[in-house]
Motif scaffolding. Structure first.
Motif, PDB file in Angstrom:
ATOM      1  N   LYS A  67      21.830 -21.843 -21.920  1.00 62.83           N
ATOM      2  CA  LYS A  67      20.912 -20.828 -22.444  1.00 62.83           C
ATOM      3  C   LYS A  67      21.720 -19.821 -23.264  1.00 62.83           C
ATOM      4  O   LYS A  67      22.811 -19.425 -22.881  1.00 62.83           O
ATOM      5  N   PHE A  68      21.194 -19.446 -24.415  1.00 64.95           N
ATOM      6  CA  PHE A  68      21.838 -18.488 -25.299  1.00 64.95           C
ATOM      7  C   PHE A  68      20.936 -17.291 -25.527  1.00 64.95           C
ATOM      8  O   PHE A  68      19.726 -17.440 -25.657  1.00 64.95           O
ATOM      9  N   ASN A 105      33.042 -15.174 -23.839  1.00 62.78           N
ATOM     10  CA  ASN A 105      32.778 -14.358 -22.661  1.00 62.78           C
ATOM     11  C   ASN A 105      31.797 -15.003 -21.678  1.00 62.78           C
ATOM     12  O   ASN A 105      31.407 -14.376 -20.708  1.00 62.78           O
ATOM     13  N   PHE A 106      31.418 -16.234 -21.937  1.00 61.93           N
ATOM     14  CA  PHE A 106      30.469 -16.940 -21.081  1.00 61.93           C
ATOM     15  C   PHE A 106      31.140 -17.338 -19.767  1.00 61.93           C
ATOM     16  O   PHE A 106      32.316 -17.705 -19.742  1.00 61.93           O
ATOM     17  N   PRO A 141      30.334 -15.535 -35.879  1.00 62.23           N
ATOM     18  CA  PRO A 141      31.146 -14.545 -35.155  1.00 62.23           C
ATOM     19  C   PRO A 141      30.522 -14.151 -33.809  1.00 62.23           C
ATOM     20  O   PRO A 141      31.212 -14.041 -32.797  1.00 62.23           O
ATOM     21  N   TYR A 142      29.209 -13.956 -33.807  1.00 57.12           N
ATOM     22  CA  TYR A 142      28.516 -13.627 -32.556  1.00 57.12           C
ATOM     23  C   TYR A 142      28.635 -14.777 -31.562  1.00 57.12           C
ATOM     24  O   TYR A 142      28.959 -14.569 -30.386  1.00 57.12           O
ATOM     25  N   LEU A 143      28.372 -15.996 -32.016  1.00 62.69           N
ATOM     26  CA  LEU A 143      28.426 -17.165 -31.143  1.00 62.69           C
ATOM     27  C   LEU A 143      29.829 -17.341 -30.560  1.00 62.69           C
ATOM     28  O   LEU A 143      29.987 -17.621 -29.370  1.00 62.69           O
ATOM     29  N   TYR A 144      30.847 -17.143 -31.380  1.00 60.41           N
ATOM     30  CA  TYR A 144      32.228 -17.219 -30.911  1.00 60.41           C
ATOM     31  C   TYR A 144      32.452 -16.215 -29.768  1.00 60.41           C
ATOM     32  O   TYR A 144      32.966 -16.569 -28.704  1.00 60.41           O
ATOM     33  N   ARG A 176      37.713 -22.744 -24.032  1.00 59.98           N
ATOM     34  CA  ARG A 176      38.471 -22.435 -25.250  1.00 59.98           C
ATOM     35  C   ARG A 176      37.524 -22.569 -26.433  1.00 59.98           C
ATOM     36  O   ARG A 176      36.848 -23.580 -26.586  1.00 59.98           O
ATOM     37  N   VAL A 177      37.494 -21.542 -27.254  1.00 60.46           N
ATOM     38  CA  VAL A 177      36.554 -21.476 -28.367  1.00 60.46           C
ATOM     39  C   VAL A 177      37.330 -21.240 -29.649  1.00 60.46           C
ATOM     40  O   VAL A 177      38.343 -20.541 -29.658  1.00 60.46           O
TER      41      VAL A 177
END
Length: 150
Positions: free
Chosen positions: A94-95, A69-70, A61-64, A35-36
């Motif tokens: 890893k990102f 979707n991870f 926004p990108y990180l969210y 949950r993000v």
């Protein structure tokens, strides 16, 4: 945007609870893994919530979206009761970090969409608050709507 549980200022001070600033991406990694959210104001959390603080708020926004979707199941499981990972595993994730140019392109459509979502969430909360204040009065007869013509 709203919770039913709060800590007092005294409890926050006594137990040295970390205050998460506004506009920080947070992630649940125990029980409700994956949950993000992005904080809409300062808040405190329990130990099962990771905070992704950054000096570059344009990455939020990108990180969210990345975290939404991870595949958290790829990280393994540290619980025999339910799906969970621990903070050490989260810190080692890893990102894929986009370039500034990629972030700018992404944010051209993402930021307006996130702003609309936040406005909708605020409107929903306002409507919930109105409903919760008016419904008991309607049910008790304090407010009479029998003469209202729709």
């Amino acid at each position: 945007m709203k919770t039913s549980e709060y800590l007092t200022k005294a409890a926050i001070d006594k137990f040295n609870v970390v205050i998460v600033p506004e506009d920080v991406v947070i992630l649940s990694f125990k029980l409700t893994i994956g949950r993000v959210a992005i904080t809409s104001e300062q808040m405190v959390t329990n130990e099962a919530i990771a905070h992704f603080k950054t000096d570059n708020k344009l990455i939020n926004p990108y990180l969210y979206c990345y975290l939404r979707n991870f595949d958290y199941y790829s990280l393994g499981n540290t619980s025999s009761i339910a799906t969970a990972v621990n903070s050490k595993i989260i810190k080692k994730m890893k990102f894929i970090v986009p370039t500034n140019e990629e972030l700018e392109k992404f944010n051209k459509f993402a930021i307006p969409a996130f702003n609309i979502i936040r406005l909708n969430q605020q409107e929903i909360q306002n409507l919930i608050d109105i409903r919760d204040s008016l419904l008991p009065k309607l049910m008790s007869g304090e407010i009479d709507v029998s003469n209202v013509d729709l």
